[in-house]
Design a protein around this motif. Structure first.
Motif, PDB file in Angstrom:
ATOM      1  N   ARG B 101       0.802  -1.222   0.000  1.00 42.94           N
ATOM      2  CA  ARG B 101       0.000   0.000   0.000  1.00 42.94           C
ATOM      3  C   ARG B 101       0.835   1.272   0.000  1.00 42.94           C
ATOM      4  O   ARG B 101       0.434   2.293  -0.518  1.00 42.94           O
ATOM      5  CB  ARG B 101      -0.920   0.030   1.241  1.00 42.94           C
ATOM      6  CG  ARG B 101      -1.911  -1.098   1.305  1.00 42.94           C
ATOM      7  CD  ARG B 101      -3.004  -0.858   0.286  1.00 42.94           C
ATOM      8  NE  ARG B 101      -3.788  -2.057   0.011  1.00 42.94           N
ATOM      9  CZ  ARG B 101      -4.769  -2.504   0.781  1.00 42.94           C
ATOM     10  NH1 ARG B 101      -5.064  -1.867   1.887  1.00 42.94           N
ATOM     11  NH2 ARG B 101      -5.439  -3.566   0.446  1.00 42.94           N
ATOM     12  N   ASN B 175      -9.741  -5.409  -4.010  1.00 44.73           N
ATOM     13  CA  ASN B 175     -10.589  -4.302  -4.432  1.00 44.73           C
ATOM     14  C   ASN B 175     -10.719  -3.280  -3.291  1.00 44.73           C
ATOM     15  O   ASN B 175     -11.385  -3.525  -2.283  1.00 44.73           O
ATOM     16  CB  ASN B 175     -11.967  -4.855  -4.809  1.00 44.73           C
ATOM     17  CG  ASN B 175     -12.898  -3.769  -5.343  1.00 44.73           C
ATOM     18  OD1 ASN B 175     -12.569  -2.581  -5.277  1.00 44.73           O
ATOM     19  ND2 ASN B 175     -14.026  -4.189  -5.860  1.00 44.73           N
ATOM     20  N   ARG B 176     -10.081  -2.135  -3.475  1.00 46.30           N
ATOM     21  CA  ARG B 176     -10.007  -1.145  -2.386  1.00 46.30           C
ATOM     22  C   ARG B 176     -11.368  -0.551  -2.028  1.00 46.30           C
ATOM     23  O   ARG B 176     -11.574  -0.072  -0.915  1.00 46.30           O
ATOM     24  CB  ARG B 176      -9.041  -0.011  -2.767  1.00 46.30           C
ATOM     25  CG  ARG B 176      -7.610  -0.458  -2.994  1.00 46.30           C
ATOM     26  CD  ARG B 176      -6.957  -0.910  -1.710  1.00 46.30           C
ATOM     27  NE  ARG B 176      -6.761   0.168  -0.775  1.00 46.30           N
ATOM     28  CZ  ARG B 176      -5.682   0.947  -0.743  1.00 46.30           C
ATOM     29  NH1 ARG B 176      -4.730   0.747  -1.603  1.00 46.30           N
ATOM     30  NH2 ARG B 176      -5.565   1.915   0.150  1.00 46.30           N
ATOM     31  N   SER B 177     -12.318  -0.536  -2.976  1.00 43.23           N
ATOM     32  CA  SER B 177     -13.588   0.138  -2.688  1.00 43.23           C
ATOM     33  C   SER B 177     -14.347  -0.548  -1.560  1.00 43.23           C
ATOM     34  O   SER B 177     -15.086   0.098  -0.818  1.00 43.23           O
ATOM     35  CB  SER B 177     -14.438   0.210  -3.954  1.00 43.23           C
ATOM     36  OG  SER B 177     -14.646  -1.084  -4.449  1.00 43.23           O
ATOM     37  N   VAL B 178     -14.149  -1.871  -1.405  1.00 36.25           N
ATOM     38  CA  VAL B 178     -14.824  -2.580  -0.310  1.00 36.25           C
ATOM     39  C   VAL B 178     -14.292  -2.071   1.031  1.00 36.25           C
ATOM     40  O   VAL B 178     -15.043  -1.827   1.981  1.00 36.25           O
ATOM     41  CB  VAL B 178     -14.617  -4.106  -0.418  1.00 36.25           C
ATOM     42  CG1 VAL B 178     -15.399  -4.824   0.658  1.00 36.25           C
ATOM     43  CG2 VAL B 178     -15.006  -4.592  -1.791  1.00 36.25           C
ATOM     44  N   GLU B 179     -12.968  -1.889   1.103  1.00 37.79           N
ATOM     45  CA  GLU B 179     -12.363  -1.357   2.330  1.00 37.79           C
ATOM     46  C   GLU B 179     -12.848   0.059   2.592  1.00 37.79           C
ATOM     47  O   GLU B 179     -13.160   0.426   3.732  1.00 37.79           O
ATOM     48  CB  GLU B 179     -10.835  -1.342   2.200  1.00 37.79           C
ATOM     49  CG  GLU B 179     -10.217  -2.712   2.127  1.00 37.79           C
ATOM     50  CD  GLU B 179      -8.731  -2.649   1.895  1.00 37.79           C
ATOM     51  OE1 GLU B 179      -8.253  -1.660   1.304  1.00 37.79           O
ATOM     52  OE2 GLU B 179      -8.037  -3.576   2.316  1.00 37.79           O
ATOM     53  N   GLU B 180     -12.897   0.857   1.517  1.00 38.11           N
ATOM     54  CA  GLU B 180     -13.337   2.246   1.683  1.00 38.11           C
ATOM     55  C   GLU B 180     -14.765   2.297   2.193  1.00 38.11           C
ATOM     56  O   GLU B 180     -15.105   3.137   3.035  1.00 38.11           O
ATOM     57  CB  GLU B 180     -13.196   3.004   0.356  1.00 38.11           C
ATOM     58  CG  GLU B 180     -11.775   3.489   0.121  1.00 38.11           C
ATOM     59  CD  GLU B 180     -11.430   3.626  -1.354  1.00 38.11           C
ATOM     60  OE1 GLU B 180     -12.364   3.725  -2.177  1.00 38.11           O
ATOM     61  OE2 GLU B 180     -10.228   3.608  -1.668  1.00 38.11           O
ATOM     62  N   ALA B 181     -15.611   1.377   1.719  1.00 37.59           N
ATOM     63  CA  ALA B 181     -16.996   1.320   2.202  1.00 37.59           C
ATOM     64  C   ALA B 181     -17.019   1.076   3.710  1.00 37.59           C
ATOM     65  O   ALA B 181     -17.719   1.762   4.460  1.00 37.59           O
ATOM     66  CB  ALA B 181     -17.752   0.222   1.471  1.00 37.59           C
ATOM     67  N   SER B 184     -15.865   4.167   5.532  1.00 37.73           N
ATOM     68  CA  SER B 184     -16.822   5.274   5.502  1.00 37.73           C
ATOM     69  C   SER B 184     -18.022   4.970   6.380  1.00 37.73           C
ATOM     70  O   SER B 184     -18.723   5.862   6.831  1.00 37.73           O
ATOM     71  CB  SER B 184     -17.266   5.561   4.076  1.00 37.73           C
ATOM     72  OG  SER B 184     -18.130   4.538   3.648  1.00 37.73           O
ATOM     73  N   THR B 192     -11.156  -2.771   9.939  1.00 35.00           N
ATOM     74  CA  THR B 192     -11.297  -2.984   8.494  1.00 35.00           C
ATOM     75  C   THR B 192     -10.284  -4.012   8.008  1.00 35.00           C
ATOM     76  O   THR B 192     -10.620  -4.942   7.271  1.00 35.00           O
ATOM     77  CB  THR B 192     -11.073  -1.664   7.733  1.00 35.00           C
ATOM     78  OG1 THR B 192     -11.890  -0.659   8.321  1.00 35.00           O
ATOM     79  CG2 THR B 192     -11.428  -1.816   6.270  1.00 35.00           C
ATOM     80  N   THR B 197     -10.229  -6.894   4.898  1.00 34.45           N
ATOM     81  CA  THR B 197      -9.100  -7.206   4.015  1.00 34.45           C
ATOM     82  C   THR B 197      -8.610  -8.634   4.198  1.00 34.45           C
ATOM     83  O   THR B 197      -8.413  -9.360   3.222  1.00 34.45           O
ATOM     84  CB  THR B 197      -7.942  -6.217   4.272  1.00 34.45           C
ATOM     85  OG1 THR B 197      -8.489  -4.912   4.408  1.00 34.45           O
ATOM     86  CG2 THR B 197      -6.971  -6.227   3.108  1.00 34.45           C
TER      87      THR B 197
END
Lengths: 286, 278
Positions: B101, B175-181, B184, B192, B197
């Motif tokens: 990362r 897929n980073r968007s799952v972590e971002e969800a 948020s 998270t 992850t």
């Protein structure tokens, strides 16, 4: 600014445990070893503090150690040449194999690789021993009238090292051949080139970086071979890795053992750097 | 180009292809042969190795199990590999997060450092750790050389590059968007990482654990310097036995090692592409 430094501190914390282990477990011991390689060994009083290149000079000038170095390098060259020649067709067969076969073929190549060299040497002992498979076959065919001595010879060690290195060579070649353009081969053949001409003028040049990488990897592995020369070459057959162990553990001559170890490391590191350079250039070109 | 030359080439081509296929089969057989011969020897009835065997028997597996040196070697290798792999994962998973990362100065250097146990020759690693432990023992009086700790730390070192390589490779594909969800929605970064992850990189973790275990379990060059009486790993016990003699007993022990490692690799090949790993 401060967000960035917090971020960096977090990365540093995450990296710390693994880094500490490699530094304490490998870097510091290597530095100590490097220092000891410059010490002097006095029979009877173990190691004497000194700052001399005498141990390295000895490896090059003393006929005994020079012979070990020459045997090791000759062995590494021969085994590598054999591995590349016989490994290439296997690698292209695996690269072109349909998916369901590919996993099975890869497993067949990878399993021996991880089983360990002592176990594989045991297999070679069954093949080459006085009452082993090869002697039995030769006797039955009438080629020899009494069992031949295959064990504890140069040839036995070479056969063993080839079988140890082949999986690495096949895997490296396979991954490069898999990535080469099939369209180039098709184009050559549709223009009337014979399969051999196609191989010589298209496939081989495209696979060349893989050949170099596989060759260097095999050379490094052979240079550092331990169990195979010890078990198939016997007590009198000398190669560099076994002689490092012998100097450090049996002779308690740490300075000379350290110098031998660093000669091996230097050769390995230079070749490894060449491999990564060659592979990096392939990927950049692709 | 006339049809004649094409027809004229055919038999040669067919012959060449057949020869190539035969050569491939021969080379694969050459790679597999040592293991096949060990399995064969383990079933031979006679006490010494003779080809062809006088008969077949399963008793050497029992005999092998009753040899203290070999059984304790097996047990030592098992627990050393298990501890080294567990510790290896504990230290490399966080490091892999940072490497996959982070974009920070010195990233490449740290990566090279963590991969170095794979590059420095095993015999050199073993000799250096041995000399280092003896020196520290002389300085501090702590009984380190020949202790189980020496082997565990050395094997932990061996698992590091494999774990880093396999775990970072999996992290890059997440897929980073799952972590971002998750973030948020109010989950902390640690929560998270653990609950979102980690499950996503599960195949990488299993592969890292298997390869770490296999590499530790089969190691000879490093262990050679660190074993002590009563503290011998299985490959070293096999090596020492083979320097003395070869017989069906040691073949039976070797088969146990082949089966264990084979099972681990077959299991891994189901969840990850083996061709990419090695």
């Amino acid at each position: 600014m401060s967000a960035a430094t917090t971020e960096q501190r977090r990365f540093a914390t995450l990296l710390a445990p693994a880094t500490v282990i490699v530094v304490a477990g490998l870097v510091l011991p290597l530095l100590l070893m490097a220092r000891y390689s410059l010490n002097r060994f006095e029979p009877g009083q173990f190691m004497v503090e000194a700052l001399t290149f005498g141990n390295y000079v000895k490896i090059i000038s003393d006929p005994y150690y020079r012979r070990i170095a020459v045997t090791t390098v000759t062995m590494a060259f021969t085994a590598t040449a054999i591995c590349l020649v016989v490994g290439f067709p296997v690698a292209s067969a695996i690269a072109r194999a349909p998916a369901r076969w590919k996993t099975a073929l890869l497993l067949l190549v990878i399993l021996p690789l991880f089983v360990g060299n002592a176990v594989r040497a045991a297999g070679w002992m069954v093949a080459l021993g006085q009452k082993g498979l090869l002697n039995w076959i030769l006797l039955r065919l009438g080629i020899v009238s009494e069992p031949a001595a295959f064990m504890y010879t140069w040839g036995a060690v070479c056969a063993g090292i080839v079988s140890v290195n082949l999986p690495y060579v096949v895997l490296t070649l396979q991954s490069v051949l898999e990535g080469t353009e099939k369209s180039a081969v098709d184009a050559a053949q549709s223009l009337g080139a014979t399969p051999f001409t196609t191989w010589r003028l298209v496939t081989l040049p495209l696979a060349m970086p893989g050949v170099v990488a596989a060759g260097l990897l095999s050379f490094i592995l052979a240079m550092n071979a331990y169990a195979t020369p010890v078990l198939l070459g016997g007590p009198t057959f000398q190669m560099m890795a076994p002689s490092v162990a012998d100097q450090v553990l049996q002779q308690s001559n740490w300075p000379l053992g350290a110098a031998l170890a660093f000669t091996l490391t230097a050769i390995t590191l230079i070749l490894t750097a060449t491999v990564s350079f060659t592979l990096a250039r392939t990927h950049a070109g692709a | 180009m006339s049809g004649e030359t094409i027809l004229g080439r055919r038999p040669v081509e067919i012959l060449a292809r057949a020869a190539l296929r035969a050569a491939t089969a021969l080379v694969l057989a050459y790679i597999a042969m040592p293991l096949a011969l060990v399995v064969w020897l383990s079933f031979m009835a006679g006490e010494i190795m003779v080809v062809p065997p006088e008969g077949y028997s399963l008793r050497w597996y029992g005999v092998a199990w009753n040899q203290d040196q070999l059984r304790s070697g097996f047990v030592t290798s098992l627990w050393v590999a298990a501890v080294a792999t567990t510790l290896g994962l504990l230290v490399t998973v966080p490091a892999s997060f940072a490497l996959a990362r982070g974009r920070f100065p010195g990233r490449e250097a740290v990566l090279q450092l963590l991969m170095s146990p794979l590059i420095v020759p095993g015999i050199v690693i073993g000799a250096s750790i041995y000399v280092f432990l003896v020196q520290v023992e002389i300085e501090t009086g702590l009984p380190l050389a020949g202790s189980a700790w020496g082997i565990v730390v050395a094997h932990l070192l061996l698992t590091v590059p494999w774990c880093v390589r396999l775990v970072t490779a999996n992290l890059v594909g997440v897929n980073r968007s799952v972590e971002e969800a998750a973030l948020s929605l109010g989950a902390s970064p640690l929560v998270t990482a653990l609950t979102v992850t980690l499950p996503m990189i599960w195949p990488g973790l299993v592969a890292a654990a298997v390869f770490g275990f296999v590499v530790s379990f089969g190691n000879i060059e490093v262990s050679l310097f660190l074993v002590a009486p009563g503290q011998t790993t299985l490959p070293i016990a096999i090596l020492q036995y083979l320097q003395w003699k070869i017989d069906p007993t040691i073949a039976a022990v070797s088969v146990a090692q082949i089966v264990l490692i084979g099972a681990a690799l077959v299991a891994t090949s189901r969840i990850t592409n083996l061709g990419k790993v090695v």
